[in-house]
Design a protein around this motif. Sequence first.
Motif, mmCIF file in Angstrom:
data_model
loop_
_atom_site.group_PDB
_atom_site.id
_atom_site.type_symbol
_atom_site.label_atom_id
_atom_site.label_comp_id
_atom_site.label_asym_id
_atom_site.label_seq_id
_atom_site.Cartn_x
_atom_site.Cartn_y
_atom_site.Cartn_z
ATOM 1 N N UNK A 343 13.601 43.275 -11.006
ATOM 2 C CA UNK A 343 13.218 43.526 -12.393
ATOM 3 C C UNK A 343 13.857 42.491 -13.316
ATOM 4 N N UNK A 344 13.350 42.445 -14.538
ATOM 5 C CA UNK A 344 13.957 41.615 -15.572
ATOM 6 C C UNK A 344 13.580 40.152 -15.522
ATOM 7 N N UNK A 345 12.578 39.792 -14.724
ATOM 8 C CA UNK A 345 12.237 38.391 -14.572
ATOM 9 C C UNK A 345 11.655 37.737 -15.808
ATOM 10 N N UNK A 346 11.064 38.543 -16.705
ATOM 11 C CA UNK A 346 10.444 38.004 -17.916
ATOM 12 C C UNK A 346 11.248 38.324 -19.171
ATOM 13 N N UNK A 347 12.397 38.979 -19.009
ATOM 14 C CA UNK A 347 13.109 39.535 -20.161
ATOM 15 C C UNK A 347 13.812 38.439 -20.961
ATOM 16 N N UNK A 348 13.600 38.457 -22.265
ATOM 17 C CA UNK A 348 14.154 37.410 -23.133
ATOM 18 C C UNK A 348 15.635 37.606 -23.409
ATOM 19 N N UNK A 349 16.092 38.858 -23.479
ATOM 20 C CA UNK A 349 17.482 39.143 -23.829
ATOM 21 C C UNK A 349 17.845 40.522 -23.314
ATOM 22 N N UNK A 350 19.128 40.850 -23.399
ATOM 23 C CA UNK A 350 19.564 42.162 -22.926
ATOM 24 C C UNK A 350 19.037 43.296 -23.784
ATOM 25 N N UNK A 351 18.523 42.959 -24.957
ATOM 26 C CA UNK A 351 17.929 43.966 -25.823
ATOM 27 C C UNK A 351 16.404 44.033 -25.675
ATOM 28 N N UNK A 352 15.837 43.282 -24.716
ATOM 29 C CA UNK A 352 14.400 43.349 -24.470
ATOM 30 C C UNK A 352 13.707 42.037 -24.814
ATOM 31 N N UNK A 353 12.421 42.149 -25.078
ATOM 32 C CA UNK A 353 11.626 40.962 -25.368
ATOM 33 C C UNK A 353 11.090 40.334 -24.098
ATOM 34 N N UNK A 354 10.069 39.491 -24.244
ATOM 35 C CA UNK A 354 9.394 38.899 -23.097
ATOM 36 C C UNK A 354 9.258 37.396 -23.264
ATOM 37 N N UNK A 355 9.538 36.664 -22.199
ATOM 38 C CA UNK A 355 9.309 35.227 -22.156
ATOM 39 C C UNK A 355 7.968 35.012 -21.473
ATOM 40 N N UNK A 356 7.022 34.429 -22.181
ATOM 41 C CA UNK A 356 5.664 34.286 -21.669
ATOM 42 C C UNK A 356 5.612 33.329 -20.487
ATOM 43 N N UNK A 357 4.614 33.530 -19.642
ATOM 44 C CA UNK A 357 4.361 32.618 -18.527
ATOM 45 C C UNK A 357 3.713 31.343 -19.053
ATOM 46 N N UNK A 358 3.901 30.220 -18.373
ATOM 47 C CA UNK A 358 3.231 28.987 -18.808
ATOM 48 C C UNK A 358 1.715 29.167 -18.749
ATOM 49 N N UNK A 359 1.019 28.577 -19.683
ATOM 50 C CA UNK A 359 -0.437 28.679 -19.715
ATOM 51 C C UNK A 359 -1.028 28.114 -18.423
ATOM 52 N N UNK A 360 -1.955 28.878 -17.849
ATOM 53 C CA UNK A 360 -2.596 28.445 -16.621
ATOM 54 C C UNK A 360 -1.854 28.827 -15.357
ATOM 55 N N UNK A 361 -0.760 29.579 -15.502
ATOM 56 C CA UNK A 361 0.033 29.982 -14.332
ATOM 57 C C UNK A 361 0.305 31.490 -14.399
ATOM 58 N N UNK A 362 -0.731 32.305 -14.184
ATOM 59 C CA UNK A 362 -0.612 33.748 -14.424
ATOM 60 C C UNK A 362 0.199 34.502 -13.387
ATOM 61 N N UNK A 363 0.489 33.885 -12.248
ATOM 62 C CA UNK A 363 1.139 34.636 -11.174
ATOM 63 C C UNK A 363 2.626 34.327 -11.028
ATOM 64 N N UNK A 364 3.185 33.583 -11.959
ATOM 65 C CA UNK A 364 4.625 33.329 -11.925
ATOM 66 C C UNK A 364 5.370 34.616 -12.258
ATOM 67 N N UNK A 365 6.383 34.953 -11.451
ATOM 68 C CA UNK A 365 7.096 36.222 -11.614
ATOM 69 C C UNK A 365 8.464 36.071 -12.280
ATOM 70 N N UNK A 366 8.809 34.868 -12.706
ATOM 71 C CA UNK A 366 10.127 34.649 -13.313
ATOM 72 C C UNK A 366 9.999 33.577 -14.381
ATOM 73 N N UNK A 367 10.387 33.916 -15.615
ATOM 74 C CA UNK A 367 10.288 32.948 -16.710
ATOM 75 C C UNK A 367 11.628 32.700 -17.397
ATOM 76 N N UNK A 368 12.687 33.255 -16.877
ATOM 77 C CA UNK A 368 13.995 33.084 -17.498
ATOM 78 C C UNK A 368 14.624 31.739 -17.141
ATOM 79 N N UNK A 369 15.601 31.366 -17.932
ATOM 80 C CA UNK A 369 16.413 30.192 -17.609
ATOM 81 C C UNK A 369 17.453 30.618 -16.580
ATOM 82 N N UNK A 370 17.681 29.798 -15.585
ATOM 83 C CA UNK A 370 18.623 30.142 -14.528
ATOM 84 C C UNK A 370 20.061 30.080 -15.035
ATOM 85 N N UNK A 371 20.861 31.027 -14.564
ATOM 86 C CA UNK A 371 22.283 31.079 -14.887
ATOM 87 C C UNK A 371 23.057 31.415 -13.628
ATOM 88 N N UNK A 372 24.323 31.087 -13.611
ATOM 89 C CA UNK A 372 25.173 31.352 -12.455
ATOM 90 C C UNK A 372 25.168 32.851 -12.142
#
Length: 439
Positions: A343-372
């Motif tokens: 879960x949480x692959x599209x979540x913008x912040x710990x308070x919610x929100x969504x990071x959209x998938x790149x246009x033309x790539x509807x099946x990507x399951x993770x849009x967050x920036x990677x962190x340690x």
Amino acid sequence: MNDALAALYPQHLATLRERTDTALARGGFEHLVVPAGRPITKFLDDQDYPFIVNPHFKHWLPLVDAPGSWLVYTPGEKPKLVFLQPRDYWHVVPEAPTGYWVDHFDIVVVRKAADAIAELPGLARSAVIGDQHCGLEDIVANNPPEVIDHLHYHRAFKTPYELELMREASRRGTRGHRAAERAFRDGASELGIHQAYLAAVGQLDAELPYASIVGLNEHGAVLHYTNFDRSAPADSRSFLIDAGASASGYASDITRTYAGKNAGEFQALIDSVDAAEQSFVARVRAGQSYPELHVHAHHVLAGVLREHGFIRMSAESAVESGVSSAFFPHGLGHGIGMQVHDVGGFQAAETGGTIAKPEGHPYLRLTRKLEAGMVVTIEPGIYFIDMLLAELKDKPFSGDIDWARVDAFRKYGGIRIEDDVVCTASEPENLTRDAFALL
């Protein structure tokens, strides 16, 4: 391994308590109540589907087969486990909890599911996280967004305890993959290969984190192929296996593709995809945008298609026109942990929100920036899917595709290479390749 888990578990529990304290405060709740869940009965039957534990339950303690049990946590107090141990002579009764984690909980054993009610706090002041199958008809999960959002966002960051379990899941999975490859080389059917995998892993189908994909020849072009032919083909030209294993509820997700005898050109294509995959793994670094890595993968794989003579256009043109998506139609990967698609692959912040998938790539399951601390899969592929290729033939750029060469590779189905990778503060840790190396 238990000694290592025993040493790591207290810090894991402290991390969960800290996250939950914040989540409950944000939602205005005093308690966290998590049902393990109960088995779901089949329609018009008295048999149940295999039990799948609530992931929020197994996050706290390594119990994956305790239906009817409950976790209760109140900030500042010792967590409580209400453990259902029914009086039952029809089934195997769960043994009383033991192990490295039990001293960290107040454990109450109940004999009837309904007896758990007396052990739960006031539900009006509780965040109850679960589905409609909590286990008691009088209790309905409220799943407050303020609590869920915070917990799901931070679940992406694995504790050292969780990483140790994921390493074990990878070790189990790679043992299965080695056995499956041997069965393929020996000419086994898809079902026979899968049975060899289960035996090597030591788990039943219901205990695996997802249904295994075992595809010979053209079946490798079906992204979620789970049919298991009972008879082996006359000529096993290629083999794609996507299969994982579990360790105390944590998943591995591994894919490999093998060429059969006299498939030199297909093996060369596998080698190119494998090299590309390892280059993507090397980019699993803190600060890396996962969508940007996914688009980068499209450009690299388009270059592979050009190098091997499938297309004559540039990599940039192949990506912009959608040609690369016909050969690589899914996302580069996803988060993984207690759930294979965590879960949480599209979540913008710990308070919610969504990071959209790149246009033309509807099946990507993770849009967050990677962190340690994040664990992600990297799983590029090149496939020869009849439906998608047919759509390209009517396009203006159809002449830039070598259809005779494409047709010659349809019999192999496709290629996917997948590793589970930990993003660290420096070099990524490849759980899958490390586990294979131990073999």
